[in-house]
Write a protein that holds these residues in place. Structure first.
Motif, PDB file in Angstrom:
ATOM      1  N   GLU A 156      -4.374   1.697  -9.013  1.00  0.00           N
ATOM      2  CA  GLU A 156      -5.259   2.462  -8.134  1.00  0.00           C
ATOM      3  C   GLU A 156      -5.515   1.749  -6.809  1.00  0.00           C
ATOM      4  O   GLU A 156      -5.588   2.386  -5.751  1.00  0.00           O
ATOM      5  CB  GLU A 156      -6.585   2.731  -8.851  1.00  0.00           C
ATOM      6  N   GLN A 157      -5.632   0.414  -6.850  1.00  0.00           N
ATOM      7  CA  GLN A 157      -5.971  -0.318  -5.632  1.00  0.00           C
ATOM      8  C   GLN A 157      -4.832  -0.319  -4.607  1.00  0.00           C
ATOM      9  O   GLN A 157      -5.041  -0.670  -3.442  1.00  0.00           O
ATOM     10  CB  GLN A 157      -6.368  -1.759  -5.960  1.00  0.00           C
ATOM     11  N   ARG A 158      -3.643   0.085  -5.015  1.00  0.00           N
ATOM     12  CA  ARG A 158      -2.526   0.139  -4.070  1.00  0.00           C
ATOM     13  C   ARG A 158      -2.345   1.526  -3.459  1.00  0.00           C
ATOM     14  O   ARG A 158      -1.598   1.682  -2.497  1.00  0.00           O
ATOM     15  CB  ARG A 158      -1.221  -0.301  -4.756  1.00  0.00           C
ATOM     16  N   ILE A 159      -3.009   2.533  -3.996  1.00  0.00           N
ATOM     17  CA  ILE A 159      -2.889   3.893  -3.471  1.00  0.00           C
ATOM     18  C   ILE A 159      -3.937   4.123  -2.387  1.00  0.00           C
ATOM     19  O   ILE A 159      -5.118   3.855  -2.586  1.00  0.00           O
ATOM     20  CB  ILE A 159      -3.056   4.937  -4.591  1.00  0.00           C
ATOM     21  N   GLU A 160      -3.484   4.602  -1.261  1.00  0.00           N
ATOM     22  CA  GLU A 160      -4.378   4.852  -0.125  1.00  0.00           C
ATOM     23  C   GLU A 160      -4.266   6.330   0.265  1.00  0.00           C
ATOM     24  O   GLU A 160      -3.181   6.802   0.638  1.00  0.00           O
ATOM     25  CB  GLU A 160      -3.979   3.975   1.055  1.00  0.00           C
ATOM     26  N   LEU A 161      -5.357   7.051   0.157  1.00  0.00           N
ATOM     27  CA  LEU A 161      -5.363   8.457   0.557  1.00  0.00           C
ATOM     28  C   LEU A 161      -5.619   8.552   2.061  1.00  0.00           C
ATOM     29  O   LEU A 161      -6.697   8.202   2.531  1.00  0.00           O
ATOM     30  CB  LEU A 161      -6.433   9.231  -0.212  1.00  0.00           C
ATOM     31  N   LYS A 203       0.854  -1.171   0.000  1.00  0.00           N
ATOM     32  CA  LYS A 203       0.000   0.000   0.000  1.00  0.00           C
ATOM     33  C   LYS A 203       0.897   1.230   0.000  1.00  0.00           C
ATOM     34  O   LYS A 203       1.878   1.297   0.753  1.00  0.00           O
ATOM     35  CB  LYS A 203      -0.932   0.028   1.208  1.00  0.00           C
ATOM     36  N   VAL A 204       0.542   2.191  -0.837  1.00  0.00           N
ATOM     37  CA  VAL A 204       1.301   3.430  -0.944  1.00  0.00           C
ATOM     38  C   VAL A 204       0.392   4.560  -0.458  1.00  0.00           C
ATOM     39  O   VAL A 204      -0.620   4.867  -1.103  1.00  0.00           O
ATOM     40  CB  VAL A 204       1.752   3.681  -2.400  1.00  0.00           C
ATOM     41  N   ILE A 205       0.738   5.136   0.679  1.00  0.00           N
ATOM     42  CA  ILE A 205      -0.095   6.176   1.271  1.00  0.00           C
ATOM     43  C   ILE A 205       0.246   7.524   0.652  1.00  0.00           C
ATOM     44  O   ILE A 205       1.413   7.907   0.554  1.00  0.00           O
ATOM     45  CB  ILE A 205       0.101   6.233   2.796  1.00  0.00           C
ATOM     46  N   ALA A 206      -0.775   8.242   0.220  1.00  0.00           N
ATOM     47  CA  ALA A 206      -0.646   9.626  -0.238  1.00  0.00           C
ATOM     48  C   ALA A 206      -1.210  10.533   0.840  1.00  0.00           C
ATOM     49  O   ALA A 206      -2.319  10.295   1.330  1.00  0.00           O
ATOM     50  CB  ALA A 206      -1.394   9.828  -1.551  1.00  0.00           C
TER      51      ALA A 206
END
Length: 376
Positions: free
Chosen positions: A157-162, A137-140
């Protein structure tokens, strides 16, 4: 993991000051309070005592050095991950991320912790920065950063976490600051009663736009005001010297103070009538300055790029101005200084907006939820 409790290791270069460090401390304390094992790996710094007082363990490894000698930390870090049975390895900065990633990669696949990375900035677009996309998971920390990741790194998209950054609203709360602390700071900084106080908090770097701020102040000399720049001049003495020279050349020596590092920012913000974020050469990923000011009920003037587009609502909680434009900033300052009632109204609305959307409690809860989803 034992009985639902998890072991989290956060990795960053050091624990001195700044947004990355504050996020790390807030999450570490949140985890420890809930019985999880919280480890922080860094080169140390002034915030270590506060980290340990909050129930976390600090492990000193200087992973931020950009030299081949940093590779020597790979074997001890690998041993640490195995011996402490780390469930989540959370990487927060590029150079330490490379070292930690290589240690993580050297473990058998079934013995590796879950890997999480956080994009805390608009990193330069290259292979070095791409390490921050390696997480499961890549947190923005803002929508602006999420867009940056999508545009330049093609992360699914499913790996990006806002997960927005936030402010500790227990600490940054007007009612939590004793009046004597505010008065003590006023005496320490020798602030006269000479009109509204304009404050620019931030590290002494070109990114923060101190030069633009000073140039804007030179355009509103006819108004009553005093200005304070809060930030450690010892961190960047050469640039601090240049700013002092600029202050003198603009005829602002009697109206602008550089007060150095401040560990009492909630009290400091209560001294301000208006808070400025003047980032110019590059956008802030999130912009904690404006959020902390908002939490303290202070109206803000910020440059209209990066995270400020999400945290500042024009004409509702503050003013947004064109970056790198002293004249535009001066116009906003002039409007703000001319109407104390409007400043108070925007500050009150800003506090409600921040408390509803950008708190560390929300940030930490979302982070823990993400960790638990990965483990399940």
């Amino acid at each position: 993991m034992v009985a639902g409790k998890i072991v989290v290791a956060q990795v960053l270069p050091e624990l001195q000051s700044g947004g990355v460090e504050r996020d790390t401390l807030e999450l570490a304390g949140y985890l420890a309070q809930r019985g999880h094992q919280s480890l922080v790996i860094s080169g140390g710094g002034r915030l270590v005592a506060r980290l340990e007082a909050g129930g976390s363990e600090h492990i000193e490894m200087n992973l931020g050095g950009k030299s081949p000698s940093s590779l020597a930390y790979i074997p001890p870090l690998r041993r640490l991950l195995r011996q402490r049975r780390v469930d989540i390895l959370h990487l927060r900065s590029r150079m330490p991320a490379w070292i930690a990633y290589l240690a993580w990669k050297s473990l058998p696949a079934d013995r590796r912790p879950h890997l999480v990375t956080t994009f805390h900035g608009f990193y330069s677009i290259n292979r070095y920065s791409a390490i921050m996309t390696k997480g499961e998971k890549v947190i923005a920390v803002s929508r602006a950063i999420a867009d940056h990741i999508r545009q330049h790194y093609q992360v699914p998209e499913q790996r990006i976490e806002l997960i927005h950054d936030g402010v500790n609203t227990d600490t940054f709360h007007p009612g939590a600051v004793p009046p004597q602390r505010v008065a003590a700071l006023k005496r320490q900084w020798q602030l006269p009663d000479a009109g509204p106080v304009i404050m620019l908090p931030g590290r002494i770097t070109r990114l923060k736009g101190h030069d633009i701020f000073l140039q804007s102040l030179a355009q509103i000399k006819e108004l009553p005001w005093q200005a304070i720049c809060v930030g450690d001049t010892k961190d960047n003495p050469e640039y601090a010297g240049q700013l002092l020279q600029l202050t003198a050349s603009l005829g602002l020596n009697q109206r602008v103070k550089f007060v150095g590092h401040c560990s009492e920012m909630p009290a400091a913000l209560l001294l301000a009538d208006l808070v400025v974020s003047a980032t110019s050469t590059a956008a802030e990923a999130f912009g904690l300055t404006t959020v902390e000011a908002g939490a303290m009920g202070r109206a803000v003037v910020a440059t209209a790029h990066g995270g400020s587009l999400e945290t500042v609502l024009p004409s509702k909680t503050g003013w947004l101005v064109e970056p790198n434009n002293p004249t535009a900033l001066a116009a906003a300052l002039k409007e703000a200084l001319s109407d104390a009632d409007q400043r108070q109204k925007l500050g009150t609305a800003g506090r409600e907006w921040i408390n509803s959307n950008f708190t560390t409690a929300r940030m930490c809860a979302k982070s823990l939820n993400l960790y638990q989803q990965l483990i399940r």
